[in-house]
Design a protein around this motif. Sequence first.
Motif, PDB file in Angstrom:
ATOM      1  N   GLU A 290       8.512 -85.035 -38.126  1.00 50.85           N
ATOM      2  CA  GLU A 290       9.684 -84.155 -38.024  1.00 50.85           C
ATOM      3  C   GLU A 290       9.637 -83.205 -36.827  1.00 50.85           C
ATOM      4  N   HIS A 291       8.619 -83.370 -35.973  1.00 49.63           N
ATOM      5  CA  HIS A 291       8.455 -82.443 -34.853  1.00 49.63           C
ATOM      6  C   HIS A 291       7.865 -83.198 -33.662  1.00 49.63           C
TER       7      HIS A 291
ATOM      8  N   LYS B 228       3.263 -83.935 -40.142  1.00 48.81           N
ATOM      9  CA  LYS B 228       4.214 -83.062 -39.450  1.00 48.81           C
ATOM     10  C   LYS B 228       4.840 -83.748 -38.243  1.00 48.81           C
TER      11      LYS B 228
ATOM     12  N   LYS C 116       6.104 -69.523 -37.462  1.00 47.18           N
ATOM     13  CA  LYS C 116       7.326 -70.304 -37.688  1.00 47.18           C
ATOM     14  C   LYS C 116       8.134 -70.506 -36.407  1.00 47.18           C
ATOM     15  N   SER C 117       7.958 -69.602 -35.442  1.00 42.83           N
ATOM     16  CA  SER C 117       8.709 -69.707 -34.197  1.00 42.83           C
ATOM     17  C   SER C 117       8.358 -70.982 -33.421  1.00 42.83           C
TER      18      SER C 117
ATOM     19  N   TRP D  56       7.879 -73.928 -34.697  1.00 45.06           N
ATOM     20  CA  TRP D  56       8.724 -74.994 -35.243  1.00 45.06           C
ATOM     21  C   TRP D  56      10.189 -74.746 -34.882  1.00 45.06           C
ATOM     22  N   LYS D  57      10.593 -73.495 -35.006  1.00 42.33           N
ATOM     23  CA  LYS D  57      11.988 -73.134 -34.742  1.00 42.33           C
ATOM     24  C   LYS D  57      12.376 -73.434 -33.299  1.00 42.33           C
ATOM     25  N   ASN D  58      11.468 -73.151 -32.362  1.00 36.42           N
ATOM     26  CA  ASN D  58      11.749 -73.349 -30.930  1.00 36.42           C
ATOM     27  C   ASN D  58      11.429 -74.757 -30.452  1.00 36.42           C
ATOM     28  N   ASN D  59      11.006 -75.593 -31.396  1.00 34.83           N
ATOM     29  CA  ASN D  59      10.744 -77.013 -31.079  1.00 34.83           C
ATOM     30  C   ASN D  59       9.705 -77.187 -29.968  1.00 34.83           C
ATOM     31  N   CYS D  60       8.662 -76.343 -30.010  1.00 33.34           N
ATOM     32  CA  CYS D  60       7.601 -76.413 -28.998  1.00 33.34           C
ATOM     33  C   CYS D  60       6.893 -77.769 -29.056  1.00 33.34           C
TER      34      CYS D  60
END
Length: 244
Positions: free
Chosen positions: A127-128, A124, A58-59, A61-65
Motif C-alpha cells: 500500500e506504499h 506495508k 504518520k507524516s 505515510w501521509k506524504n507518500n515518502c
Amino acid sequence: MILNDGDIEKCKRDFIDVKVPMLEMYLPGLRTSGIEQLEKNPSPRIVKTHLPTDLLPKSFWKNNCKIIYMARNAKDVAVSFYHFDLMNNLEPFPGSWEEYLEKFMTGNVTYGSWFNHVKNWWNKKEEHPILFLYYEDMKENPKQEIKKITQFLEKNLNDEILDKIIHHTSFEMMKENPLVNYTHLPSTVMDHSKSPFMRKGVTGDWKNYFTVAQNEKFDTIYKNEMSGTSLQFCTEIKGTKSQI
C-alpha cells in the motif's frame, strides 16, 4: 552516491550521520539529535531509521515518502546486533551470547521482534512506495540491486557511474572510510575497541556462533513466527544455500 550521480567529492562533504540523519537518534549533550539535523538539511532529504512500521511518524505515510527497506536474515542479524550492543554504550550490556540470543528470539531487544519487523514492512509495501531489498542479494549482486534503487529513485546512471558506486560502497571501502564507519563518535557512544561498527559484512557468520541446539531451537521459532508469509531469506551465499 546515487542521488549525487556518483560524485565522490559531494559525498565527502560531511559525516554519514549529518548527510543521512537517524530519525530516532538522540545523544544528550553530545550531538545534534536526528530530528534537529533533519530540520537543517535541505529537501529532498534522506532519513535513516530502524523503527518498525507502527512507530514511524504518520507524516511519512501521509506524504507518500519513498522508503527503501533493507532486510537481512535473522540469524546473521542476531550475531551482528549482539556485537553492536557490545560496543554501543547507549545500550545495556547484552550479556553472554547465549543470554542475548534468548532475548533476540523473544523480541526483548531494541526495536522489538525481528519477525514482526520484517513481516510488517513486507506487508506495508502493498500500500506504499517501498522498495524491499535483501542484504544477501546486495552482497551477491550489488550492481543488480543498485540498479533497482536507481530506478526506484528515478535516476538514470550509466555503467561507469554504477561501477564507481559499487566500488566506493563496498564493505571494504566503507570500513576504512572515517566518514561512514562511525569512528568519529566518542568511545562513550561507540567503543570500537570492543567491536568495530563495520565488523565483517558477510553472510553466514551465524555459523560461527550458533550451537546445534541453538540452531534447532531458532529454526523451530522461526518456522512458527514466519508461517503464512511469502518472505524467503537466504542464510549463506557461497556454496549450497540454505533457506529459512
